[in-house]
Design an enzyme around this catalytic site. Structure first.
Site, mmCIF file in Angstrom:
data_model
loop_
_atom_site.group_PDB
_atom_site.id
_atom_site.type_symbol
_atom_site.label_atom_id
_atom_site.label_comp_id
_atom_site.label_asym_id
_atom_site.label_seq_id
_atom_site.Cartn_x
_atom_site.Cartn_y
_atom_site.Cartn_z
ATOM 1 N N ARG A 234 0.866 -1.172 0.000
ATOM 2 C CA ARG A 234 0.000 0.000 0.000
ATOM 3 C C ARG A 234 0.902 1.221 0.000
ATOM 4 O O ARG A 234 1.938 1.233 0.688
ATOM 5 C CB ARG A 234 -0.911 0.035 1.245
ATOM 6 C CG ARG A 234 -2.103 -0.916 1.174
ATOM 7 C CD ARG A 234 -3.145 -0.467 0.143
ATOM 8 N NE ARG A 234 -4.290 -1.368 0.054
ATOM 9 C CZ ARG A 234 -4.409 -2.374 -0.812
ATOM 10 N NH1 ARG A 234 -3.456 -2.627 -1.690
ATOM 11 N NH2 ARG A 234 -5.495 -3.115 -0.826
ATOM 12 N N ASP A 258 4.017 -0.128 -7.300
ATOM 13 C CA ASP A 258 2.721 -0.452 -7.911
ATOM 14 C C ASP A 258 1.605 0.294 -7.197
ATOM 15 O O ASP A 258 0.457 0.267 -7.640
ATOM 16 C CB ASP A 258 2.476 -1.964 -7.831
ATOM 17 C CG ASP A 258 1.201 -2.381 -8.553
ATOM 18 O OD1 ASP A 258 1.051 -2.029 -9.738
ATOM 19 O OD2 ASP A 258 0.342 -3.034 -7.923
ATOM 20 N N GLU A 263 -2.822 7.695 -4.579
ATOM 21 C CA GLU A 263 -3.328 7.085 -5.820
ATOM 22 C C GLU A 263 -4.845 7.208 -5.983
ATOM 23 O O GLU A 263 -5.370 7.052 -7.089
ATOM 24 C CB GLU A 263 -2.928 5.609 -5.901
ATOM 25 C CG GLU A 263 -3.631 4.708 -4.898
ATOM 26 C CD GLU A 263 -3.241 3.240 -5.064
ATOM 27 O OE1 GLU A 263 -2.040 2.927 -5.085
ATOM 28 O OE2 GLU A 263 -4.165 2.403 -5.154
ATOM 29 N N HIS A 295 -1.169 0.127 -9.819
ATOM 30 C CA HIS A 295 -1.863 -0.822 -8.937
ATOM 31 C C HIS A 295 -2.432 -1.989 -9.762
ATOM 32 O O HIS A 295 -3.621 -2.312 -9.679
ATOM 33 C CB HIS A 295 -2.980 -0.113 -8.154
ATOM 34 C CG HIS A 295 -3.346 -0.825 -6.879
ATOM 35 N ND1 HIS A 295 -3.684 -0.177 -5.725
ATOM 36 C CD2 HIS A 295 -3.419 -2.157 -6.576
ATOM 37 C CE1 HIS A 295 -3.959 -1.036 -4.774
ATOM 38 N NE2 HIS A 295 -3.804 -2.254 -5.274
HETATM 39 P P1 NAD Z 1 -1.359 -10.741 4.677
HETATM 40 O O1 NAD Z 1 -2.323 -10.275 5.719
HETATM 41 O O2 NAD Z 1 -1.341 -12.163 4.293
HETATM 42 O O3 NAD Z 1 0.126 -10.332 5.102
HETATM 43 C C1 NAD Z 1 0.420 -9.108 5.713
HETATM 44 C C2 NAD Z 1 1.547 -9.357 6.697
HETATM 45 O O4 NAD Z 1 1.888 -8.095 7.286
HETATM 46 C C3 NAD Z 1 1.142 -10.292 7.848
HETATM 47 O O5 NAD Z 1 2.043 -11.382 7.931
HETATM 48 C C4 NAD Z 1 1.209 -9.411 9.090
HETATM 49 O O6 NAD Z 1 1.633 -10.097 10.250
HETATM 50 C C5 NAD Z 1 2.234 -8.380 8.634
HETATM 51 N N1 NAD Z 1 2.192 -7.167 9.432
HETATM 52 C C6 NAD Z 1 1.117 -6.462 9.850
HETATM 53 N N2 NAD Z 1 1.514 -5.424 10.610
HETATM 54 C C7 NAD Z 1 2.860 -5.507 10.683
HETATM 55 C C8 NAD Z 1 3.853 -4.721 11.328
HETATM 56 N N3 NAD Z 1 3.547 -3.661 12.085
HETATM 57 N N4 NAD Z 1 5.141 -5.070 11.174
HETATM 58 C C9 NAD Z 1 5.485 -6.144 10.434
HETATM 59 N N5 NAD Z 1 4.596 -6.932 9.796
HETATM 60 C C10 NAD Z 1 3.301 -6.605 9.923
HETATM 61 O O7 NAD Z 1 -1.620 -9.792 3.403
HETATM 62 P P2 NAD Z 1 -1.225 -10.085 1.888
HETATM 63 O O8 NAD Z 1 -2.403 -10.636 1.180
HETATM 64 O O9 NAD Z 1 0.067 -10.796 1.837
HETATM 65 O O10 NAD Z 1 -1.058 -8.575 1.366
HETATM 66 C C11 NAD Z 1 0.137 -7.870 1.617
HETATM 67 C C12 NAD Z 1 -0.011 -6.429 1.156
HETATM 68 O O11 NAD Z 1 -0.236 -6.397 -0.261
HETATM 69 C C13 NAD Z 1 -1.198 -5.683 1.790
HETATM 70 O O12 NAD Z 1 -0.789 -4.347 2.055
HETATM 71 C C14 NAD Z 1 -2.244 -5.661 0.685
HETATM 72 O O13 NAD Z 1 -3.118 -4.571 0.821
HETATM 73 C C15 NAD Z 1 -1.339 -5.533 -0.541
HETATM 74 N N6 NAD Z 1 -1.937 -5.973 -1.811
HETATM 75 C C16 NAD Z 1 -1.571 -5.314 -2.948
HETATM 76 C C17 NAD Z 1 -2.106 -5.714 -4.167
HETATM 77 C C18 NAD Z 1 -1.723 -5.015 -5.460
HETATM 78 O O14 NAD Z 1 -2.379 -5.237 -6.480
HETATM 79 N N7 NAD Z 1 -0.675 -4.235 -5.477
HETATM 80 C C19 NAD Z 1 -3.013 -6.768 -4.216
HETATM 81 C C20 NAD Z 1 -3.324 -7.449 -3.036
HETATM 82 C C21 NAD Z 1 -2.783 -7.042 -1.832
#
Ligand code: NAD
Length: 328
Positions: A234, A258, A263, A295
């Site tokens: 994000r 991305d 955005e 994105h």
């Molecule tokens: P997920 O919930 O599986 O993983 C997120 C991880 O972040 C978890 O392991 C959690 O423990 C960790 N986390 C949370 N707070 C933390 C902190 N303070 N310090 C360290 N680690 C911390 O989520 P995901 O599905 O793997 O998604 C990851 C990211 O990708 C999210 O931000 C999501 O919004 C983003 N995303 C982007 C796209 C895109 O198209 N660019 C698509 C899907 C998801």
């Protein structure tokens, strides 16, 4: 169930229609959910939203007033939803937790390779009949240290892919994933140690109060000179102004993004022909060592299929009063 689906894009509607197969009445609305468009949800049981939609406190109160009971996210991230307000109002919220971590992790590695091997520069030069190799030198990924911030669904797949390239893996997360330690030799470290030792840093945390601007002036100063930084999580996890300073000084060797802090209203739409008003984005766009994608990391056929299927399943559960494992 009657649902209004905000911010619908031409490329995703067919997937939702196929998954729904007429079970629910879904009205497709191109406009995003914002204060001014919330009234369109009058008479609907649920709203279906995406990452650029605004489900902040005021908007949720409006939706509640119009009789909406359910919010279905077509995304994994839910930082755009004020969950405390939703819970207080009794609005049920569900996301699509892992529609395709491969899509985003593969896009992440694509950004790394394209930046490292100067793909866009090479392509432009070749089109201009310039076959010179000057300035195109990259590095082997093999043997380099990659720091993965956030080792959830997407960070885990990114770790697997980078292990495949022969990278040494450093991880930082509030929850360790033992599988990554055992299968790919990931070593969990403090954030400072990860910053100090990584040649490549890739961000995969969720956006929350503790991760907002996690990459900032202070953390950038601790990174290796010439570090490659990738953010497909994000936008607000990085302080963009600090990254620009890091790029200008050469501290950051390359940056792949991305997602962008500002955005909303910009990404996902065609603004060609308009005057760019965002000076920070304008600055980012002129670095030769920055690649910006709009994105799109999630945008694969498989991900769109899974997003649509899970979104309809979320509506099915609510309609049938069944427990919904995706509820937030
Ligand atoms: P997920 O919930 O599986 O993983 C997120 C991880 O972040 C978890 O392991 C959690 O423990 C960790 N986390 C949370 N707070 C933390 C902190 N303070 N310090 C360290 N680690 C911390 O989520 P995901 O599905 O793997 O998604 C990851 C990211 O990708 C999210 O931000 C999501 O919004 C983003 N995303 C982007 C796209 C895109 O198209 N660019 C698509 C899907 C998801």
């Amino acid at each position: 169930m009657r649902a209004i689906c905000y911010s619908i894009k031409d490329f995703e509607a067919p997937y939702l229609e196929k998954a729904n197969s007429g079970k629910h009445f879904i009205f497709f609305e191109k406009e995003p959910l914002v204060t001014a468009t919330a009234h369109l949800a009058k008479g609907f049981d649920s709203v279906i939203i995406f990452t650029g939609d605004d489900a902040s406190q005021g908007v949720l109160e409006q939706l509640h007033g119009y009789g909406v009971k359910y919010i279905a996210l077509r995304s994994a991230g839910y930082d755009n939803v004020h969950l405390e307000t939703a819970h207080r109002l009794g609005l049920k919220v569900a996301n699509v937790p892992a529609y395709s971590p491969y899509a985003i992790a593969e896009h992440t590695v694509m950004l790394m390779l394209a930046l490292n091997r100067k793909l866009l520069t090479a392509h432009t030069q070749v089109q201009q009949f310039n076959f010179s190799l000057s300035g195109l030198t990259g590095f082997d990924l093999n043997g380099k240290t990659a720091g993965i911030i956030g080792t959830g669904h997407i960070g885990s797949v990114a770790s697997k892919l980078l292990h495949g390239f022969g990278c040494n893996l450093l991880g930082y997360d509030i929850q360790k994933n033992q599988m990554l330690e055992q299968a790919f030799g990931m070593r969990y470290t403090s954030l400072n140690e990860l910053f100090a030792n990584s040649d490549i840093i890739t961000i995969h945390t969720s956006l929350n109060a503790t991760t907002r601007n996690l990459v900032n002036h202070n953390s950038i100063s601790k990174m290796k000179d010439g570090v490659m930084l990738i953010n497909t999580s994000r936008g607000a996890v990085v302080d963009t102004a600090a990254v620009i300073e890091g790029l200008k000084s050469g501290k950051i060797g390359s940056f792949g993004m991305d997602v962008y802090e500002h955005e909303k209203g910009l990404f996902f739409y065609d603004h060609s022909g308009e005057i760019l008003q965002d000076d920070m984005l304008a600055r980012l766009m002129v670095f030769h060592n920055v690649i910006i994608t709009p994105h799109q990391a999630f945008l694969t056929r498989e991900a769109l299929t899974n997003i649509a299927d899970s979104t309809i399943e979320n509506l099915d559960c609510w309609k049938q009063g069944k427990a919904n494992g995706n509820e937030l």
